[in-house]
Design an enzyme around this catalytic site. Structure first.
Site, PDB file in Angstrom:
ATOM      1  CB  ILE A 175      14.735   2.786  -1.039  1.00  0.00           C
ATOM      2  CG1 ILE A 175      14.072   3.720  -2.017  1.00  0.00           C
ATOM      3  CG2 ILE A 175      14.459   3.311   0.414  1.00  0.00           C
ATOM      4  CD1 ILE A 175      12.504   3.516  -2.141  1.00  0.00           C
ATOM      5  NE  ARG A 252       3.497  -0.579  -2.721  1.00  0.00           N
ATOM      6  CZ  ARG A 252       4.334   0.709  -2.977  1.00  0.00           C
ATOM      7  NH1 ARG A 252       5.052   1.435  -1.849  1.00  0.00           N
ATOM      8  NH2 ARG A 252       4.252   1.055  -4.175  1.00  0.00           N
ATOM      9  CD  GLU A 281      -1.002   2.340   2.895  1.00  0.00           C
ATOM     10  OE1 GLU A 281      -1.050   2.503   1.642  1.00  0.00           O
ATOM     11  OE2 GLU A 281       0.147   1.674   3.256  1.00  0.00           O
ATOM     12  CG  HIS A 299       1.739   5.037   1.393  1.00  0.00           C
ATOM     13  ND1 HIS A 299       1.247   3.855   0.920  1.00  0.00           N
ATOM     14  CD2 HIS A 299       3.032   5.114   0.578  1.00  0.00           C
ATOM     15  CE1 HIS A 299       2.184   3.422  -0.113  1.00  0.00           C
ATOM     16  NE2 HIS A 299       3.314   4.115  -0.260  1.00  0.00           N
TER      17      HIS A 299
END
Length: 332
Positions: A175, A252, A281, A299
């Site tokens: 990523i 995260r 979360e 998210h």
């Protein structure tokens, strides 16, 4: 939102003289899947669908003796205690790239195969990182609201360019590399920090997160979660980023110290932040709720029809190969 009930998709009934081995393996699914994804999985597996805590506990208790595979994700995970209640478990899969809450050592001690969805949603996450970066640097949410309220540009502050700036990437995995390619398209100067330099990488390497933050204008976070990266971006890093700097986190929530970030945003220690992930979360921390220089999303960085389809197909390919006695494609 009401919790989804435990759903059991049974295998087709077989004649009494048919070999037992031809029956579908039992798969425990611990995450939400849309109807199309669930149907794809159910075509090959006897699915126990338990995407919420109550149905999860019920599924383990009622069906644990038959489960041979588990589909989860890095956030939802699977506990060592649950593994102990699944005596026939052979395969654990994280749907996406993250696997911070999988019991790796516990599973390996039982020779359980571990896989993830590496590479299936990289483009989606990298796209979303730049959407957040553009939104917070160019103040898109606030400009949208002001325009709807009748304001015109002459009454609003000018915002900086994104192009031509220094982009720092924390975590140059798949990523992170996709982020770098997008940054190059914006004519950015690129730098990164990993635990160690990537072999053959020409991009500038920084020995510490603090050094990277001090150099860059925009800090994009793409490092894995877990204990090793908890609060890696702390007060010192945010101080180094400075009053003209922006931070974007699509990895995260645990990687960023929430209270340090909230304090930095309130005090103007940094200019702004974009978060797709955050500690606690699904509930956004109260300290972040009223901050004007923050853009948040729930998210969803790795979620698109294309990414979900690719992730599910990757799981099916891994599981098919495993149950055929072949090496899996994306082992952890």
């Amino acid at each position: 939102m009401l919790a989804e009930p435990l759903l059991h998709f049974p295998a087709l009934q077989c004649p009494a003289n048919q070999r037992v081995e031809s029956m579908k393996p039992t798969l425990l699914v611990l995450i939400h899947l849309n109807d199309a994804s669930r149907a794809s999985v159910a075509a090959a597996y006897d699915v126990i669908y338990a995407p919420d805590p109550d149905s999860r506990a019920e599924a383990v208790a009622a069906h644990g003796a038959t489960v041979r595979a588990v589909l989860t994700n890095g956030t939802t995970g699977l506990t060592p205690a649950e593994v102990d209640r699944l005596p026939k478990l052979e395969l654990i899969s994280a749907l996406g790239a993250g696997y911070e809450n999988l019991p790796l050592d516990h599973a390996r001690a039982r020779n359980i195969v571990l896989v993830n969805g590496a590479g299936t949603n990289d483009n989606c996450v990298a796209d979303h990182a730049f959407a957040l970066l553009l939104a917070v640097v160019r103040d898109v949410p606030q400009l949208d609201q002001a325009t709807r309220e009748g304001a015109w540009r002459d009454t609003l502050p000018m915002r900086p360019n994104v192009s031509g700036k220094r982009l720092g990437i924390l975590g140059l995995g798949n990523i992170g590399q996709k982020m770098a390619r997008r940054g190059a398209g914006f004519d950015m100067e690129l730098g990164y920090h990993n635990r160690k330099p990537r072999e053959g990488e020409s991009m500038r390497y920084f020995e510490s997160v603090t050094a990277l933050a001090q150099w860059c204008d925009f800090l994009l976070i793409a490092t894995p979660g877990g204990p090793g990266t908890k609060h890696l971006v702390d007060k010192a890093v945010l101080d180094a980023l400075g009053p003209d700097g922006f931070v974007v986190n699509v990895s995260r929530g645990s990687v960023v110290d929430t209270e340090a970030l909230a304090a930095a945003l309130r005090a103007g220690t940094i200019a702004g932040a974009g978060l797709d992930v955050y500690e606690g979360e699904p509930h956004l921390p109260a300290s972040l709720l009223e901050l004007r220089n923050l853009v948040v999303t729930p998210h969803v960085g790795g979620r698109s029809p294309e990414a979900i389809t690719a992730s599910v197909q990757n799981f099916i390919a891994n599981a098919t190969r495993h149950f055929a006695g072949e090496p899996v494609l994306t082992p952890i």
